[in-house]
Design a protein around this motif. Sequence first.
Motif, PDB file in Angstrom:
ATOM      1  N   THR A  15       1.030  -1.632   0.044  1.00 39.73           N
ATOM      2  CA  THR A  15      -0.101   0.165  -0.163  1.00 39.73           C
ATOM      3  C   THR A  15       0.846   1.146  -0.032  1.00 39.73           C
ATOM      4  O   THR A  15      -0.296   2.329  -0.078  1.00 39.73           O
ATOM      5  N   HIS A  16       2.028   1.389  -0.164  1.00 39.01           N
ATOM      6  CA  HIS A  16       2.783   1.899  -0.142  1.00 39.01           C
ATOM      7  C   HIS A  16       3.405   1.976  -2.171  1.00 39.01           C
ATOM      8  O   HIS A  16       4.485   2.967  -2.410  1.00 39.01           O
ATOM      9  N   GLY A  17       3.205   0.784  -2.576  1.00 32.74           N
ATOM     10  CA  GLY A  17       3.562   1.232  -4.540  1.00 32.74           C
ATOM     11  C   GLY A  17       4.343  -0.265  -4.239  1.00 32.74           C
ATOM     12  O   GLY A  17       5.099  -0.505  -2.957  1.00 32.74           O
ATOM     13  N   ASP A  18       5.283  -0.476  -5.200  1.00 37.88           N
ATOM     14  CA  ASP A  18       6.858  -1.436  -5.556  1.00 37.88           C
ATOM     15  C   ASP A  18       6.847  -1.315  -6.859  1.00 37.88           C
ATOM     16  O   ASP A  18       6.513  -0.048  -7.176  1.00 37.88           O
ATOM     17  N   GLY A  19       7.290  -2.100  -7.289  1.00 41.71           N
ATOM     18  CA  GLY A  19       8.317  -2.018  -8.505  1.00 41.71           C
ATOM     19  C   GLY A  19       9.262  -2.835  -8.956  1.00 41.71           C
ATOM     20  O   GLY A  19       9.566  -3.903  -8.157  1.00 41.71           O
ATOM     21  N   ALA A  20      10.041  -3.098  -9.633  1.00 38.19           N
ATOM     22  CA  ALA A  20      10.882  -4.352 -10.470  1.00 38.19           C
ATOM     23  C   ALA A  20      12.518  -4.042 -10.277  1.00 38.19           C
ATOM     24  O   ALA A  20      13.131  -5.312 -10.419  1.00 38.19           O
ATOM     25  N   TYR A  21      12.571  -3.289  -8.964  1.00 40.17           N
ATOM     26  CA  TYR A  21      13.664  -2.610  -8.160  1.00 40.17           C
ATOM     27  C   TYR A  21      13.196  -1.511  -7.091  1.00 40.17           C
ATOM     28  O   TYR A  21      12.719  -1.246  -6.904  1.00 40.17           O
ATOM     29  N   LEU A  22      14.157  -1.937  -6.130  1.00 37.82           N
ATOM     30  CA  LEU A  22      14.951  -1.446  -5.089  1.00 37.82           C
ATOM     31  C   LEU A  22      15.979  -0.336  -5.446  1.00 37.82           C
ATOM     32  O   LEU A  22      16.330   0.189  -6.327  1.00 37.82           O
ATOM     33  N   GLY A  23      15.408   1.006  -4.264  1.00 39.77           N
ATOM     34  CA  GLY A  23      16.562   2.502  -4.202  1.00 39.77           C
ATOM     35  C   GLY A  23      15.842   2.465  -5.627  1.00 39.77           C
ATOM     36  O   GLY A  23      16.995   4.011  -5.954  1.00 39.77           O
ATOM     37  N   THR A  24      15.011   2.815  -6.706  1.00 40.86           N
ATOM     38  CA  THR A  24      14.817   4.173  -7.179  1.00 40.86           C
ATOM     39  C   THR A  24      13.398   3.824  -8.109  1.00 40.86           C
ATOM     40  O   THR A  24      12.929   3.632  -7.568  1.00 40.86           O
ATOM     41  N   ASP A  25      12.999   5.586  -8.144  1.00 36.68           N
ATOM     42  CA  ASP A  25      11.889   5.665  -9.539  1.00 36.68           C
ATOM     43  C   ASP A  25      11.262   5.000 -10.100  1.00 36.68           C
ATOM     44  O   ASP A  25      10.524   4.668 -11.255  1.00 36.68           O
ATOM     45  N   GLU A  26      12.756   4.258 -11.395  1.00 34.34           N
ATOM     46  CA  GLU A  26      12.650   3.359 -12.088  1.00 34.34           C
ATOM     47  C   GLU A  26      11.581   2.134 -12.280  1.00 34.34           C
ATOM     48  O   GLU A  26      11.289   1.581 -11.627  1.00 34.34           O
TER      49      GLU A  26
END
Length: 401
Positions: A15-26
């Motif tokens: 519920t804070h968002g996620d993505g394919a990588y840690l430590g970046t907005d990419e």
Amino acid sequence: MSRTAPLDLYWYLPTHGDGAYLGTDERHRPATFGYMRDIAQAADRLGFKGVLLPTGTRCEDAWITAAALIPLTERLRFLVALRPGSGTPSLFARHAAALDRISGGRALVNVVTGADPADLAGDGNKLSHSERYEQTDEFLTIWRRILSGEPADFEGRYLSAQGIELSFPPVQRPHPPLWFGGSSDSGIAVAAKHADTYLSWGEPVGLLAGKIEQVKARASEAGRTIRFGLRIHLIVRETEAEAWAAADKLISHVTDDLIAEAQHQFLNVSESVGQKRMASLHQGSRDKLVIGPNLWAGFGLVRGGAGTALVGNPQNVAERLREYQEIGIETVIASANPHLEEAFNVAELLFPELGITGEASNPERGWDLEFGRGPRALSPARSSARAASAPQETIVSKLPA
């Protein structure tokens, strides 16, 4: 505990968002409701028993999000984070009862006392570490009495209650089960007195076994028994090489400066004993991330809370989970980035090794993740693409557990 007994597997709602990588907005995905709905519905149909919703100033509200998602799922249980210092016991008792009634008995409560002074101050809680656990003890004493229908008259150092009655009791009696984590002596004492399940982050098996025995002993002194859960990430691929390559890729954008900043937060700002135990596993070094068989501490370089992952092929990851089961773990709350695709990945690869079945076992059934109305073909990648639109801060060290 026998390694052949059923092992419950829960998933995580970012519920804070996620993505394919840690430590970046990419390739970051914001925590849109549509994305949370897709993950929850996928977890429901795949065969995960429940989902954990975290709390914190960087998260969507766990209680409102759970209430919105419950009607869109059928079997999924919702483990909702509750921070005692952010509201009164009577208010949260009514919340818990209402959520349990709306869901038909699918509500669970995860008590999070909190460890970040700045985050806690945002809720008006400026108590010290030990005082917060004393407050949590008082809070849960009142909360449990109200939901159990017992007289809740109480006068404590931090909280009080008089003449409170609950007009609409919960489905689960005496109350929705309480989950609790805390590695300090104060945290373990509160867990032993109040919790139904003690939840721990993924430490090496031998280290965690010692903590489990400590909790069991304290619970026994209080005349209680307690169950145990594990909060950990999973990186499962068809081969070991693919799994470890995925782990390396996950932290490929993490810089040394970001690691240094995150480790400073964990060691010098956070008051969590469990967080310090996580940080000590790797000491902020990329060269010390493999801390046990298939156990990798890469998440903990920059992510607060659960900092370890089981990495490997389905057979090896299942074997490691069975080793945790042998020391008393009955429930695993897992996660992996991105959470939608990885829910399918874990279910397809790992569930058969654990004997878990869900609708994914029927290859002829489609997935209507968008509307929740019967089978329909919709790929996880297509569903996820709709959510990937807005950036988020690069710093991830304060993400919740």
